[in-house]
Design a protein around this motif. Structure first.
Motif, PDB file in Angstrom:
ATOM      1  N   TYR A 214       0.809  -1.089  -0.038  1.00 31.71           N
ATOM      2  CA  TYR A 214      -0.082  -0.018   0.152  1.00 31.71           C
ATOM      3  C   TYR A 214       0.906   1.146   0.081  1.00 31.71           C
ATOM      4  N   ASP A 215       0.629   2.283  -0.850  1.00 22.63           N
ATOM      5  CA  ASP A 215       1.242   3.651  -0.649  1.00 22.63           C
ATOM      6  C   ASP A 215       0.138   4.276   0.067  1.00 22.63           C
ATOM      7  N   ALA A 216       0.332   5.587   0.169  1.00 19.22           N
ATOM      8  CA  ALA A 216      -0.486   6.276   1.272  1.00 19.22           C
ATOM      9  C   ALA A 216      -2.033   6.592   0.325  1.00 19.22           C
ATOM     10  N   VAL A 217      -1.720   6.683  -0.821  1.00 22.06           N
ATOM     11  CA  VAL A 217      -2.942   6.786  -1.383  1.00 22.06           C
ATOM     12  C   VAL A 217      -3.846   5.594  -1.655  1.00 22.06           C
ATOM     13  N   GLN A 218      -3.256   4.535  -1.968  1.00 13.83           N
ATOM     14  CA  GLN A 218      -4.049   2.958  -1.877  1.00 13.83           C
ATOM     15  C   GLN A 218      -4.740   2.578  -0.406  1.00 13.83           C
ATOM     16  N   ALA A 219      -3.843   3.123   0.523  1.00 14.27           N
ATOM     17  CA  ALA A 219      -4.332   2.879   1.663  1.00 14.27           C
ATOM     18  C   ALA A 219      -5.472   3.736   2.297  1.00 14.27           C
ATOM     19  N   GLY A 220      -5.550   4.961   1.789  1.00  6.25           N
ATOM     20  CA  GLY A 220      -6.371   6.039   2.073  1.00  6.25           C
ATOM     21  C   GLY A 220      -8.043   5.694   1.241  1.00  6.25           C
ATOM     22  N   LYS A 221      -7.481   5.193   0.143  1.00  7.20           N
ATOM     23  CA  LYS A 221      -8.799   4.736  -0.647  1.00  7.20           C
ATOM     24  C   LYS A 221      -9.426   3.409  -0.163  1.00  7.20           C
ATOM     25  N   LEU A 222      -8.688   2.400   0.233  1.00  5.93           N
ATOM     26  CA  LEU A 222      -9.150   1.393   0.971  1.00  5.93           C
ATOM     27  C   LEU A 222      -9.985   1.629   2.186  1.00  5.93           C
ATOM     28  N   PHE A 223      -9.169   2.571   3.085  1.00  2.00           N
ATOM     29  CA  PHE A 223     -10.112   2.906   4.603  1.00  2.00           C
ATOM     30  C   PHE A 223     -11.550   3.716   3.912  1.00  2.00           C
ATOM     31  N   ARG A 224     -11.551   4.617   3.014  1.00  2.00           N
ATOM     32  CA  ARG A 224     -12.704   5.168   2.668  1.00  2.00           C
ATOM     33  C   ARG A 224     -13.801   4.193   2.278  1.00  2.00           C
ATOM     34  N   ASN A 225     -13.227   3.384   1.587  1.00  2.00           N
ATOM     35  CA  ASN A 225     -14.434   2.078   0.736  1.00  2.00           C
ATOM     36  C   ASN A 225     -14.756   1.521   1.920  1.00  2.00           C
ATOM     37  N   ALA A 226     -14.160   1.206   3.032  1.00  2.00           N
ATOM     38  CA  ALA A 226     -14.328   0.391   4.180  1.00  2.00           C
ATOM     39  C   ALA A 226     -15.335   1.276   5.303  1.00  2.00           C
ATOM     40  N   GLY A 227     -15.704   2.493   4.975  1.00  2.00           N
ATOM     41  CA  GLY A 227     -16.636   3.173   5.748  1.00  2.00           C
ATOM     42  C   GLY A 227     -15.548   3.882   7.127  1.00  2.00           C
TER      43      GLY A 227
END
Ligand SMILES: C[S@@+](CC[C@H](N)C(=O)[O-])C[C@H]1O[C@@H](n2cnc3c(N)ncnc32)[C@H](O)[C@@H]1O
Length: 315
Positions: A214-227
């Motif tokens: 995960y880079d920071a963008v990938q991690a941030g997107k995942l967290f958002r998608n998980a609510g």
């Protein structure tokens, strides 16, 4: 030299390297809960392993739920609990992608997963299922404290770290390698070697696996998608007064996540089509580099000055 392949069969050696920060980690979790969460006493540890943090939290009066894919690790966890701690602890075999207990729904004050174990989840679907499942268990203002190394995809050389520990008369030398990340496949090859020498003993425990990247963008997107929203981010120094500075190039991260208001849905746990990440045997070979880096960086005593754990992230 005797070769072995499952370091989870020997948690005492694993913990000699990676389990030396337990008190500091528990202090940090309590401080994070007081600052960002409820300060409440229901804790949950996904992939709790041999239970060092489960026991520490229970000894501080917390009610603790823990689960792990490995029955062997859970057996060690049960053994280390005192009778009084046992009354506050519930342990169960389960996978991060699937864990759900109706009695815990909306009741957890602090969930935590500090040592990169999260990166064992080898697909976006598996990671999402884990985060959504954990979110459902949190109180609306509970927190999920998730620690792992972000990946620098531009890295051009493999990484190597080395630590030294002791168990009684046994000496433990740990060497961990992380190969170059594959941006397309979203994974890094990992290898860990534990050499254990002592009276009548010369073992080499070698484990290989892949960690999801995960880079920071990938991690941030995942967290958002998980609510989940990111309330704060720290590093593996575990200083609640020193959140990660904006623009920091350090890659060791501890994210403090909280359910996004309105994101909590009711109903059956979400299913994932993610492949089974690892079975007990296989997992031995997939144990954790993550924790290695983090714990070792902070605690294990380096024999020859290795990169300080956090420094590996280009700090
Ligand atoms: C590095 S250990 C961490 C243990 C513990 N959290 C600690 O900090 O000491 C990683 C643990 O993750 C478990 N594990 C790996 N993949 C898992 C999965 N998909 N679901 C549940 N547990 C998993 C392993 O059995 C192992 O006990």
């Amino acid at each position: 030299m005797e070769k072995r392949t499952d370091w989870y069969e020997h948690p005492e050696y694993y913990e000699a390297i990676f389990g030396t920060d337990t008190v500091r980690e528990a202090d940090f979790l309590q401080a994070l809960s007081a600052r960002h969460g409820t300060g409440g006493s229901q804790w949950l540890e996904p992939a709790c392993g041999a239970g060092r943090l489960v026991a520490e939290a229970a000894s501080r009066g917390m009610k603790v739920a823990g689960y792990d894919i490995s029955e062997a690790m859970l057996a060690h966890a049960r053994k280390r609990l005192t009778p009084a701690e046992r009354r506050r602890v519930k342990l169960a075999p389960s996978r991060m992608e699937e864990f759900f207990v109706p009695e815990l729904e909306g009741r957890v004050d602090v969930a935590h997963n500090l040592v990169s174990t999260f990166r064992y989840l080898d697909s976006e679907a598996a990671a999402l299922a884990h985060l959504k499942g954990t979110r459902r268990l949190l109180k609306p203002n509970g927190i999920y404290v998730l620690g792992f190394h972000l990946t620098d995809y531009s890295r051009s050389v493999p990484e190597h770290e080395r630590w030294l520990g002791r168990v009684g008369k046994d000496k433990v030398v740990c060497n961990t390698h992380e190969g170059l990340p594959d941006r397309r496949a979203r994974r890094s090859p990992m290898r860990n070697r534990l050499r254990i020498t002592g009276p009548g003993k010369d073992w080499l425990i070698e484990t290989t696996w892949f960690f999801r990247t995960y880079d920071a963008v990938q991690a941030g997107k995942l967290f958002r998608n998980a609510g989940l929203r990111v309330l704060a981010a720290y590093d593996f120094d575990y200083d609640v007064n020193s959140p990660v500075a904006r623009g920091s190039r350090r890659l060791d991260r501890v994210f403090v996540l909280q359910p996004e208001p309105g994101a909590v849905e009711q109903g059956t746990p979400e299913k994932t089509s993610a492949p089974k990440v690892m079975a007990t045997k296989k997992q031995a070979s997939t144990e954790k580099v993550t924790s290695v880096r983090k714990a070792s960086a902070q605690k294990a005593k380096p024999e020859a000055a290795p990169k300080k754990k956090p420094a590996r992230g280009n700090s």
